[in-house]
Write an enzyme that holds these catalytic residues in place. Structure first.
Site, short mmCIF file in Angstrom:
data_model
loop_
_atom_site.label_atom_id
_atom_site.label_comp_id
_atom_site.label_asym_id
_atom_site.label_seq_id
_atom_site.Cartn_x
_atom_site.Cartn_y
_atom_site.Cartn_z
N GLU A 184 63.87 -53.23 30.96
CA GLU A 184 65.23 -53.29 31.46
C GLU A 184 65.79 -54.69 31.26
OE1 GLU A 184 65.49 -53.46 35.99
OE2 GLU A 184 63.63 -52.32 35.72
N CYS A 222 62.20 -49.46 36.07
CA CYS A 222 60.77 -49.77 35.96
C CYS A 222 59.94 -48.58 35.47
CB CYS A 222 60.24 -50.24 37.31
SG CYS A 222 61.06 -51.73 37.91
N SER A 227 66.08 -49.11 48.68
CA SER A 227 65.17 -48.97 47.54
C SER A 227 63.73 -48.76 48.02
CB SER A 227 65.24 -50.21 46.65
OG SER A 227 64.53 -49.99 45.44
N HIS A 285 53.25 -48.78 41.10
CA HIS A 285 54.27 -49.74 40.67
C HIS A 285 54.40 -50.77 41.78
CE1 HIS A 285 57.93 -51.66 39.56
NE2 HIS A 285 58.64 -51.09 40.53
N ASN A 291 56.93 -59.74 39.95
CA ASN A 291 57.50 -58.48 39.48
C ASN A 291 57.78 -58.54 37.99
OD1 ASN A 291 58.72 -56.00 39.32
ND2 ASN A 291 60.47 -56.51 40.62
#
Length: 401
Positions: A96, A128, A218, A250, A292
């Site tokens: 992304e 992701c 989120s 994740h 991340n």
């Protein structure tokens, strides 16, 4: 165990089975980082909020010389032989952090790595989740072309801006996976369950330098999608949590995966809970030090698990939870094969992390604010220490070496 097995007829008409999966894998992260305790102190935040609340100890920082393209190439080149480069006929980059609205980063990577010219090269995007669909696409491709290999790369730079609520969940890195028949690391099982919903929990409009995020929402959706795909997975496969030796998640920050694991643990007894928790700790060793990396976060966690766990064996099944905001969630599994430990690059990965240079917060801020020209003017960057780097920009074109 449900393996991804295709049934093909050989030259005498007999039906044979073929396993498809991960043959090699490797990750890369830039050679500089910032310490999370020092960053917390500079932001007048209690350090435990970052180190315990988020589960992060270090954060990789990407200088201008390391963009998503160069990181992708740096992740892949150590594992590719001349034979691999000839056999690869498909390169899939999930990201992304694209550098062009039209040209796929995979085209740059194809050139830098010297891959067979008669190969497809594409870029995939869904927050992701993109590398996961890249992985599943690779399996389908090899099912039709058994002698080929597919290079799948996840590469991203997570940026939210200085002094923002998301600053503590930034990072940079890439993961490369070579997918083939008769894999030497793990078979990708044909049991994936995906779920898609149109939500706005994290997104970045084309006109925005930084992502927009509703953090609380989120986190809630991450766990909600996990519950949805896991419930459906159990229904379709008749598996339970007891069937897995470990789970990989994740990890936008490593504590998020722990929340996901704790959501599932009540389904098994205390002994199994302890065993899965121990494996989870192994799976977040690298993520705690990198931060991340969006599309690569799940697969960095998988590499950490394989490198750091002391009791994984051939035949063990590992569950993987992939989540991409916006949103798509997927749960699937892999099964380790005989000799998988011989294919790991644990010493290389450890050395790369240990040999990085720690930045002061002031130097980190300077690097973070450096930008490439957007008016077509020329910029020549100094040479860095990596195998591949962004060398500069000229006439709106990125130049690599």
């Amino acid at each position: 165990m449900i393996n991804y097995v295709i049934r093909i007829k050989n030259d005498v008409g007999r039906v044979t089975n073929m396993n498809i999966g991960i043959d090699k894998l490797h990750f890369f992260t830039p050679h500089v980082y910032v310490d999370m305790e020092e960053l917390a102190e500079a932001r007048d935040v209690e350090p435990a909020k970052f180190t315990i609340g988020l589960g992060q100890t270090q954060q990789a920082v990407a200088p201008l010389t390391q963009d998503p393209v160069s990181m992708a190439a740096n992740a892949a080149w150590p594992i590719l032989t001349a034979e691999d480069k000839e056999a690869i006929d498909f390169i899939i980059v999930g990201s992304e952090s694209g550098v062009d609205q039209s040209k796929a980063m995979a085209v740059h990577v194809h050139q830098l790595l010297g891959i067979n010219p008669f190969a497809r090269a594409i870029e995939m995007k869904e927050a992701c989740y993109a590398a996961t669909v890249g992985l599943q696409t690779a399996v389908s491709h090899i099912a039709r072309h058994p002698e080929s290999k597919v290079l799948v790369i996840a590469t991203d730079i997570a940026r939210y801006g200085l002094n923002t609520s998301g600053e503590s969940t930034q990072g940079a890195g890439a993961v490369a996976m070579l997918i083939s028949k008769d894999p030497r690391v793990a078979v990708i099982n044909d049991d994936a369950v995906s779920y898609t919903g149109d939500i706005y929990d994290f997104w970045r409009p084309n006109y925005s330098t930084y992502a927009k995020v509703d953090g609380k929402f989120s986190n809630e959706q991450y766990l909600s999608y996990l519950e949805t795909v896991w419930t459906e997975y159990k229904k379709r496969t008749n598996k339970t949590l007891a069937d897995f030796k470990a789970l990989a998640f994740h990890l936008p920050y490593s504590k998020m995966g722990l929340k996901g694991l704790r959501q599932l643990l009540p389904e098994v007894d205390e002994a199994k809970q302890a065993a899965l928790t121990e494996q989870f700790e192994a799976s977040r060793v690298y993520n705690k030090r990198v931060g991340n990396i969006y599309t690569g976060s799940l697969y960095l966690s998988l590499i950490s698990l394989l490198d750091q766990s002391q009791n994984l064996e051939a035949g063990d099944t590992i569950g993987l939870y992939s989540y991409g905001s916006g949103a798509v969630g997927e749960f699937f599994s892999i099964t380790l094969v005989e000799g998988f430990k011989d294919m790991l690059a644990d010493e290389s990965h450890q050395a790369m992390l240990d040999n990085r240079v720690q930045l002061s917060v002031a130097d980190y801020e300077l690097i973070f604010q450096e930008e490439l020209p957007t008016d077509g003017s020329q910029l020549v960057l100094s040479e860095d220490e990596e195998q591949f780097q962004l060398a500069g920009v000229e006439g709106h074109k990125r130049l690599y070496k």
